[in-house]
Design a protein around this motif. Structure first.
Motif, short mmCIF file in Angstrom:
data_model
loop_
_atom_site.label_atom_id
_atom_site.label_comp_id
_atom_site.label_asym_id
_atom_site.label_seq_id
_atom_site.Cartn_x
_atom_site.Cartn_y
_atom_site.Cartn_z
N PRO A 136 0.81 -1.07 0.06
CA PRO A 136 -0.09 -0.07 0.10
C PRO A 136 1.00 1.22 0.03
O PRO A 136 1.93 1.27 0.54
CB PRO A 136 -0.85 -0.04 1.31
CG PRO A 136 0.02 -1.12 2.14
CD PRO A 136 0.59 -1.96 1.16
N LEU B 231 -6.22 1.75 5.79
CA LEU B 231 -7.06 0.86 5.19
C LEU B 231 -8.10 0.50 6.24
O LEU B 231 -7.91 0.41 7.37
CB LEU B 231 -6.15 -0.55 4.84
CG LEU B 231 -5.09 -0.46 3.88
CD1 LEU B 231 -4.15 -1.53 3.87
CD2 LEU B 231 -5.74 -0.29 2.37
N THR C 144 -10.12 -1.79 8.63
CA THR C 144 -9.69 -2.98 9.36
C THR C 144 -10.89 -3.70 10.09
O THR C 144 -10.66 -4.95 10.34
CB THR C 144 -8.79 -2.60 10.43
OG1 THR C 144 -9.31 -1.70 11.50
CG2 THR C 144 -7.49 -1.83 10.15
N PHE D 107 -7.71 0.14 -2.40
CA PHE D 107 -6.33 -0.10 -2.14
C PHE D 107 -5.41 0.85 -3.37
O PHE D 107 -5.71 0.70 -4.52
CB PHE D 107 -5.92 -1.55 -2.48
CG PHE D 107 -4.78 -1.85 -2.31
CD1 PHE D 107 -4.16 -2.22 -1.02
CD2 PHE D 107 -3.61 -1.84 -3.15
CE1 PHE D 107 -2.73 -2.47 -0.77
CE2 PHE D 107 -2.42 -2.41 -3.11
CZ PHE D 107 -1.97 -2.73 -1.75
N ARG E 185 -4.71 -6.78 7.08
CA ARG E 185 -5.94 -7.22 6.25
C ARG E 185 -6.40 -6.45 5.18
O ARG E 185 -7.17 -5.67 5.02
CB ARG E 185 -6.99 -7.02 7.45
CG ARG E 185 -7.06 -8.08 8.57
CD ARG E 185 -8.48 -7.85 9.31
NE ARG E 185 -8.11 -8.39 10.52
CZ ARG E 185 -8.74 -8.04 11.80
NH1 ARG E 185 -9.39 -7.05 11.52
NH2 ARG E 185 -8.76 -8.50 12.85
N TYR E 186 -5.30 -6.45 4.24
CA TYR E 186 -5.52 -5.89 3.13
C TYR E 186 -5.04 -6.84 1.71
O TYR E 186 -4.48 -7.94 2.05
CB TYR E 186 -4.85 -4.79 2.64
CG TYR E 186 -3.24 -4.74 2.76
CD1 TYR E 186 -2.47 -4.87 1.50
CD2 TYR E 186 -2.33 -4.49 3.96
CE1 TYR E 186 -1.32 -4.88 1.52
CE2 TYR E 186 -1.03 -4.74 3.71
CZ TYR E 186 -0.67 -4.98 2.49
OH TYR E 186 0.80 -5.29 2.48
#
Length: 194
Positions: A85, A101, A103, A112, A173-174
């Protein structure tokens, strides 16, 4: 005006022929890049074709393994930047300034944003292949090495780097390959009206 001006002008204040030539060449190059922007599949197909030509050349010539290893490391760095990112979430945990981002499931959707956009990734990767191909025409870059060690080291480096990147993706968590916000159909639209 001095002779060393970076504006491409000669000592008499007129644009130099060489400066004008390279300026025009840069404009033509940028024009072709601009025209190729929407055709990502074709761009990547050309890059893969160049990669195949380069690999065949290195295989037939049986040399330039250091150049190939450097190209592989360069492409690995580009790929990691492509997957990362733009704003690192680990840094954003310390300072809650600006966007981050999502979560949690109920947080607002934020697309993104890559550290290295797809077009720049393609452009840099293609330039790297072209430069490596040019290097194979010069014997000075053909340093004798035991190439299996380079292959094993590259595989090890790739696995370690990707493991670290995947752990980072899981921790924050991406997914770098999302294509937009999920949409849900309205319950009224999904019922059949008789």
């Amino acid at each position: 005006m001095s002779e060393g001006d970076s504006t491409g002008e000669s000592i008499h204040g007129k644009p130099s022929t060489i400066g004008s030539f390279f300026t025009r060449l840069g404009q033509i190059y940028q024009s072709w890049l601009d025209k190729s922007t929407p055709f990502s599949t074709v761009r990547w197909a050309v890059t893969l074709l160049l990669t195949l030509i380069y690999m065949i050349r290195v295989y037939i010539l049986q040399g330039w393994y250091i150049v190939t290893y450097a190209l592989g490391i360069y492409h690995l760095n580009l790929f990691i930047a492509f997957l990362s990112p733009k704003v690192d979430p680990s840094i954003m945990d310390d300072a809650d300034d600006g966007p981050s981002l999502p979560t949690k499931q109920n947080e607002e959707f934020r697309p993104f944003i890559r550290r290295l956009p797809e077009f720049k990734f393609w452009h840099s990767a293609t330039k790297g292949i072209v430069i490596a191909m040019i290097c194979t025409f010069f014997e000075a870059f053909n340093v004798p090495v035991f190439w299996p060690i380079l292959v094993m080291y590259f595989i090890m480096l790739f696995c370690i780097t990707m493991k670290r990147q995947i752990k980072h993706m899981i921790k924050y968590r991406y997914l770098p390959f999302t294509h937009g916000k999920r949409t849900y159909k309205d319950n009224l639209q999904s019922k059949v009206i008789l």
